[in-house]
Scaffold this motif. Structure first.
Motif, short mmCIF file in Angstrom:
data_model
loop_
_atom_site.label_atom_id
_atom_site.label_comp_id
_atom_site.label_asym_id
_atom_site.label_seq_id
_atom_site.Cartn_x
_atom_site.Cartn_y
_atom_site.Cartn_z
N ARG A 342 18.73 20.76 40.41
CA ARG A 342 17.64 20.48 41.35
C ARG A 342 18.18 20.24 42.75
O ARG A 342 19.29 19.77 42.93
CB ARG A 342 16.84 19.27 40.88
CG ARG A 342 16.05 19.52 39.60
CD ARG A 342 15.49 18.25 39.02
NE ARG A 342 14.50 18.51 37.98
CZ ARG A 342 14.80 18.81 36.73
NH1 ARG A 342 16.07 18.89 36.35
NH2 ARG A 342 13.85 19.04 35.84
N TRP A 343 17.31 20.52 43.74
CA TRP A 343 17.75 20.37 45.13
C TRP A 343 18.04 18.90 45.45
O TRP A 343 18.89 18.61 46.30
CB TRP A 343 16.70 20.93 46.08
CG TRP A 343 15.42 20.14 46.16
CD1 TRP A 343 14.27 20.35 45.46
CD2 TRP A 343 15.16 19.00 47.00
NE1 TRP A 343 13.31 19.43 45.80
CE2 TRP A 343 13.83 18.58 46.75
CE3 TRP A 343 15.92 18.31 47.93
CZ2 TRP A 343 13.26 17.50 47.39
CZ3 TRP A 343 15.35 17.22 48.58
CH2 TRP A 343 14.03 16.83 48.31
N GLN A 344 17.34 17.98 44.79
CA GLN A 344 17.60 16.57 45.03
C GLN A 344 19.03 16.20 44.62
O GLN A 344 19.68 15.37 45.26
CB GLN A 344 16.60 15.70 44.26
CG GLN A 344 15.16 15.85 44.74
CD GLN A 344 14.41 16.91 43.97
OE1 GLN A 344 15.00 17.83 43.41
NE2 GLN A 344 13.09 16.79 43.93
#
Length: 379
Positions: A342-344
């Motif tokens: 995920r980008w997070q």
């Protein structure tokens, strides 16, 4: 000054590669483990989020997470339907059961029973057959991963027969659904079939799914249901997080993953800091020569920051790339289906890695700032 800094960094390939390896290893370990942990926790609530049609889940007040079932009286379904603001309310069965194959082998499955007419809660992504097949008596739909788990190394095929509590069932549809925390095969049937094939008990209704009328506030309707029926009513998001928090609090999963992530940070920090320190110490004469000709500590700091930025970006990019490659190569593995980077996680690991590098710089530059330029003239 920038060219000199890069020449100093790249001049010793062994130390440069050592620095890059340390950052790469720390990035890979943190990004992979954090991604697996988040994806695993998401599976805890996948059965809830897969029922996209419902706004509210109604259940017994003793239920603490999705896998904990406390059956309700059948009359509770009609009590919920009578609450103002409820557009519709349908039964939803979820429980564990056991199927027996013709060869005598048994397999535990997650049995999901959806409303006979609306089919609210059924998996929408079909692979073989039609989801309406389960409206026929004693007909079921199985998920693809569960099919391969039950019949390994065999092609997808409709019409297979299994036995559940002395009831014959035909698998006449195959779907693709996100695996749950417990990776047993998922068997979809109609609610009436679920009542027929499960052991006879006084109450069998685990959950009631509710859709709120347009224009009504979900929280208000939720409170009305709880007040008028005495049952527990939770929104989809609330029930999902309650299930996730239950697993976090009652299992050792967070501790195990946390230890791995912390070790990744510590190992990466140790390797990077030590290698940076050795790099600086072995170049003390060069730094001393630059100070002797008038280069200030601020200019030296900029040089080392440039070197650290190059090492950090290269190592971080390779580490994230390897993590993305891992999830790409394993996306079709049933045990890792739905696991992703995920980008997070990408952003969070970036912050941590460059925090580690800044610590390594501070640790290494103490000798440079205290350096006496006269070291150049010493033997």
């Amino acid at each position: 000054m920038n060219k000199i800094a890069l020449k100093m960094l790249l001049g010793d390939r062994a130390k440069y590669l050592g620095l890059v390896f340390g950052v790469t290893f720390a990035t890979l370990l943190m990004a992979q483990q954090v991604s697996i942990f988040i994806s695993l926790m998401a599976r805890t609530a996948s059965a809830i989020y897969s029922v996209s049609e419902a706004d509210i889940w109604v259940m017994d007040t003793r239920v603490r997470y999705i896998e904990e079932v406390e059956p309700l009286r059948d009359v509770e379904l009609y009590n919920v339907r009578g609450v103002p603001g409820v557009q519709w309310a349908v039964p939803f069965y979820k429980g564990l059961s056991t199927i027996r194959m013709p060869n005598g082998l048994t397999q535990q499955v997650q049995l999901i029973g959806v409303d006979d007419v609306s089919l609210v809660g059924i998996c929408p992504e079909m692979i073989l057959g039609q989801h309406t097949a389960i409206q026929r008596p004693q007909t079921a739909m199985i998920d693809r991963n569960g099919y391969f788990f039950t019949w390994p190394n065999q092609p997808l095929q409709l019409g297979r027969q299994v036995e559940m509590n002395d009831n014959r069932m035909v698998i006449d549809a195959i779907c693709n659904v996100m695996p749950t925390f417990f990776t047993f095969p998922i068997l979809y049937v109609s609610y009436s079939t679920a009542l027929e094939v499960t052991p006879q008990t006084r109450n069998k209704l685990p959950f009631v799914l509710v859709k709120v009328k347009q224009g009504e506030d979900v929280q208000t309707v939720k409170q009305r249901i709880a007040q008028q029926t005495g049952l527990q009513a939770l929104t989809q998001h609330e029930f999902a997080w309650r299930s996730i928090n239950y697993i976090l609090e009652r299992t050792g999963i967070p501790i195990n993953f946390g230890i791995t992530i912390v070790l990744g940070i510590l190992i990466g920090a140790a390797i990077t800091a030590q290698t940076f320190y050795i790099f600086v110490v072995e170049n003390l004469k060069q730094f001393g020569a630059m100070k002797a000709i008038g280069v200030t500590n601020l200019q030296l700091l900029r040089m080392v920051l440039l070197q650290a930025a190059v090492v950090g970006l290269v190592g971080y990019s390779i580490g994230i790339g390897l993590t993305a490659l891992f999830f790409e190569l394993t996306k079709d593995v049933p045990a890792l289906q739905g696991f992703m980077l995920r980008w997070q996680v990408i952003a969070g690991v970036f912050v941590v890695i460059f925090g580690v590098i800044l610590f390594a710089i501070v640790f290494s530059l103490r000798k440079v700032f205290k350096l006496d330029p006269a070291i150049v003239f010493k033997g």
